[in-house]
Design a protein around this motif. Structure first.
Motif, PDB file in Angstrom:
ATOM      1  N   VAL A  86       0.799  -1.100  -0.379  1.00 53.28           N
ATOM      2  CA  VAL A  86       0.202  -0.080  -0.019  1.00 53.28           C
ATOM      3  C   VAL A  86       1.236   1.224   0.564  1.00 53.28           C
ATOM      4  N   TRP A  87       0.752   2.964  -0.665  1.00 56.01           N
ATOM      5  CA  TRP A  87       1.513   3.549  -0.857  1.00 56.01           C
ATOM      6  C   TRP A  87       0.152   4.454  -1.326  1.00 56.01           C
ATOM      7  N   PRO A  88       0.568   5.870  -0.292  1.00 54.41           N
ATOM      8  CA  PRO A  88      -0.501   6.649  -0.560  1.00 54.41           C
ATOM      9  C   PRO A  88      -0.230   7.060  -2.357  1.00 54.41           C
ATOM     10  N   TRP A  89      -2.253   7.210  -2.453  1.00 49.91           N
ATOM     11  CA  TRP A  89      -2.717   7.987  -3.683  1.00 49.91           C
ATOM     12  C   TRP A  89      -1.634   8.811  -4.184  1.00 49.91           C
ATOM     13  N   ASP A  90      -0.568   9.710  -4.034  1.00 47.16           N
ATOM     14  CA  ASP A  90      -0.131  10.643  -4.579  1.00 47.16           C
ATOM     15  C   ASP A  90       1.573  10.207  -4.825  1.00 47.16           C
ATOM     16  N   GLN A  91       1.167   9.371  -4.137  1.00 47.82           N
ATOM     17  CA  GLN A  91       3.365   8.194  -4.482  1.00 47.82           C
ATOM     18  C   GLN A  91       3.163   7.325  -4.908  1.00 47.82           C
ATOM     19  N   ALA A  92       2.221   7.126  -4.991  1.00 48.97           N
ATOM     20  CA  ALA A  92       2.217   5.244  -5.835  1.00 48.97           C
ATOM     21  C   ALA A  92       2.542   5.178  -7.107  1.00 48.97           C
ATOM     22  N   ALA A  93       1.939   6.088  -8.454  1.00 46.15           N
ATOM     23  CA  ALA A  93       2.614   6.525  -9.344  1.00 46.15           C
ATOM     24  C   ALA A  93       4.287   6.681  -9.259  1.00 46.15           C
ATOM     25  N   THR A  94       4.809   7.388  -8.362  1.00 47.67           N
ATOM     26  CA  THR A  94       6.172   7.475  -8.260  1.00 47.67           C
ATOM     27  C   THR A  94       7.006   6.103  -7.973  1.00 47.67           C
ATOM     28  N   ALA A  95       6.047   5.909  -7.145  1.00 45.36           N
ATOM     29  CA  ALA A  95       6.869   4.324  -6.371  1.00 45.36           C
ATOM     30  C   ALA A  95       7.149   3.195  -7.540  1.00 45.36           C
ATOM     31  N   LEU A  96       6.001   3.635  -8.762  1.00 48.94           N
ATOM     32  CA  LEU A  96       5.857   2.380 -10.300  1.00 48.94           C
ATOM     33  C   LEU A  96       7.348   2.426 -10.451  1.00 48.94           C
ATOM     34  N   SER A  97       7.405   3.569 -10.694  1.00 53.44           N
ATOM     35  CA  SER A  97       8.312   4.625 -12.084  1.00 53.44           C
ATOM     36  C   SER A  97       9.465   4.011 -11.355  1.00 53.44           C
ATOM     37  N   ASP A  98       9.662   4.152  -9.877  1.00 51.24           N
ATOM     38  CA  ASP A  98      11.389   3.919  -9.702  1.00 51.24           C
ATOM     39  C   ASP A  98      11.036   2.424  -8.854  1.00 51.24           C
ATOM     40  N   ASN A  99      10.581   1.600  -9.629  1.00 48.73           N
ATOM     41  CA  ASN A  99      10.710  -0.049  -9.964  1.00 48.73           C
ATOM     42  C   ASN A  99      10.647  -0.511  -8.317  1.00 48.73           C
ATOM     43  N   LEU A 100       9.715   0.377  -7.642  1.00 46.04           N
ATOM     44  CA  LEU A 100       9.498  -0.258  -6.682  1.00 46.04           C
ATOM     45  C   LEU A 100       8.153  -1.281  -6.508  1.00 46.04           C
ATOM     46  N   GLY A 101       7.957  -1.505  -7.476  1.00 46.32           N
ATOM     47  CA  GLY A 101       6.606  -2.183  -7.865  1.00 46.32           C
ATOM     48  C   GLY A 101       6.742  -3.021  -9.265  1.00 46.32           C
ATOM     49  N   ASP A 102       6.000  -3.767  -9.200  1.00 41.98           N
ATOM     50  CA  ASP A 102       5.928  -4.325 -10.964  1.00 41.98           C
ATOM     51  C   ASP A 102       4.708  -3.993 -11.307  1.00 41.98           C
ATOM     52  N   ALA A 103       3.289  -3.317 -10.886  1.00 40.80           N
ATOM     53  CA  ALA A 103       2.117  -3.336 -11.573  1.00 40.80           C
ATOM     54  C   ALA A 103       0.883  -2.384 -10.931  1.00 40.80           C
ATOM     55  N   LEU A 104       0.595  -1.234 -10.726  1.00 37.22           N
ATOM     56  CA  LEU A 104      -0.097  -0.593  -9.869  1.00 37.22           C
ATOM     57  C   LEU A 104      -1.295  -1.202 -10.551  1.00 37.22           C
ATOM     58  N   ILE A 105      -1.965  -2.089  -9.120  1.00 35.87           N
ATOM     59  CA  ILE A 105      -3.807  -1.668  -9.094  1.00 35.87           C
ATOM     60  C   ILE A 105      -4.899  -0.501  -8.633  1.00 35.87           C
ATOM     61  N   ALA A 106      -4.692   0.666  -8.729  1.00 36.94           N
ATOM     62  CA  ALA A 106      -5.973   1.663  -7.690  1.00 36.94           C
ATOM     63  C   ALA A 106      -6.152   2.287  -8.690  1.00 36.94           C
ATOM     64  N   GLY A 107      -6.462   2.910  -9.743  1.00 29.46           N
ATOM     65  CA  GLY A 107      -7.173   2.827 -10.505  1.00 29.46           C
ATOM     66  C   GLY A 107      -6.810   4.002 -11.142  1.00 29.46           C
ATOM     67  N   LEU A 108      -4.954   4.030 -12.465  1.00 23.95           N
ATOM     68  CA  LEU A 108      -4.223   5.495 -12.501  1.00 23.95           C
ATOM     69  C   LEU A 108      -5.038   5.187 -13.647  1.00 23.95           C
ATOM     70  N   ALA A 109      -4.634   6.764 -13.875  1.00 26.30           N
ATOM     71  CA  ALA A 109      -5.883   7.032 -15.477  1.00 26.30           C
ATOM     72  C   ALA A 109      -5.246   7.195 -16.955  1.00 26.30           C
ATOM     73  N   MET A 110      -5.899   6.573 -17.749  1.00 29.16           N
ATOM     74  CA  MET A 110      -4.866   6.194 -18.873  1.00 29.16           C
ATOM     75  C   MET A 110      -4.878   7.712 -19.443  1.00 29.16           C
ATOM     76  N   THR A 111      -4.189   8.519 -19.345  1.00 27.60           N
ATOM     77  CA  THR A 111      -4.096   9.829 -19.335  1.00 27.60           C
ATOM     78  C   THR A 111      -2.424   9.647 -20.578  1.00 27.60           C
ATOM     79  N   PRO A 112      -1.735  11.336 -21.331  1.00 27.77           N
ATOM     80  CA  PRO A 112      -1.023  11.004 -22.578  1.00 27.77           C
ATOM     81  C   PRO A 112       0.252  10.944 -21.650  1.00 27.77           C
TER      82      PRO A 112
END
Length: 272
Positions: free
Chosen positions: A89-115
């Motif tokens: 579990v990550w705070p919402w405002d840090q979850a995408a950054t954690a994925l970018s930093d290779n702290l996980g393999d997949a984010l399942i939390a409703g991240l929007a498919m924006t450009p």
């Protein structure tokens, strides 16, 4: 990002207490993905990241346990692919950054498919789209036609994508704006408007408590350009083995009934 939205208080108890109803079931996974499973040596484990503030998808229940549709789905994916699985579990405002930093393999939390997100992440097949639907009083459901609402006010949340839908596709409807969806739905219950149009998933939870008065009427409207692409799983760009494994598992889970089981468990009043 798709900002997490807290739905109704007591969601967990409602879901466990409510019966399931005959309903249309979702199917969004790409059937071609069944050929995509890579060698398991490429995917020894899947480290899922999520948040804990997005019920009924991922949240802490009254006992503090991490639960939700997304949590159950992540576990089922790992079982299907037959790899080790962790969920952090990550705070919402840090979850995408954690994925970018290779702290996980997949984010399942409703991240929007924006450009913007598309430059950093690839996305799985959609596993749950979020359609718009009409809600009317129970006596008006049978034979419902949107065209018949031309002389009646239809409640909609002010400034929403659903208000834009009505203006674009059903311009003859008298769209009546409300500040909140709950206020708009209560207006249907009170009979001061002829119907409501909006996010079907959120309406399904209101209907849990109001099935005696109201229900979904007519078809579900899927408009990704207005309502979003739906729920997907994000992986770092270029991590095709993980993404293919997830897509393969989503197809298998649909075929063996597990995906339908999860949908019926978490959404006893279906919104399709």
């Amino acid at each position: 990002m798709l900002k997490p939205v807290l739905l109704l208080t007591g969601v967990a108890s409602i879901l466990l207490a409510s019966p399931t109803f005959a309903q249309t079931l979702p199917y969004h996974a790409d059937p071609d993905a069944r050929e995509m499973l890579p060698g398991l040596t490429s995917v020894p484990a899947i480290r899922f990241l999520t948040t804990a503030d997005f019920p009924p998808f991922n949240y802490h229940d009254e006992s503090g346990e991490l639960v939700g549709f997304n949590i159950d789905l992540a576990k089922r994916i790992c079982v299907e692919v037959d790899v080790a699985c962790t969920i952090q579990v990550w705070p919402w405002d840090q979850a995408a950054t954690a994925l970018s930093d290779n702290l996980g393999d997949a984010l399942i939390a409703g991240l929007a498919m924006t450009p913007e997100n598309g430059e950093l992440f690839d996305f799985s097949s959609t596993y749950l789209a979020l359609p718009g639907r009409f809600v009317t009083r129970a006596e008006d459901i049978e034979g419902f036609r949107p065209e018949a609402l031309a002389d009646e006010p239809v409640a909609v949340r002010a400034g929403s994508a659903h208000a834009k839908f009505l203006a674009r596709y059903l311009p003859n409807i008298d769209a009546t704006p409300f500040e909140t969806e709950s206020a708009a739905l209560e207006a249907v219950k009170a009979g001061t408007v002829g119907a409501w149009f909006g996010d079907a998933m959120r309406a399904s939870f209101w209907l849990n408590d109001n099935l005696a008065c109201c229900g979904f009427a007519g078809e579900a409207y899927f408009r990704p350009h207005l309502f979003g692409e739906g729920l997907t799983i994000a992986v770092p760009a270029g991590q095709d083995p993980v993404r293919h494994s997830i897509d393969w598992a989503l197809v298998r889970l649909k075929e063996n009934g597990a995906l339908d089981e999860l949908y019926l468990r978490w959404f006893p009043v279906g919104f399709y």
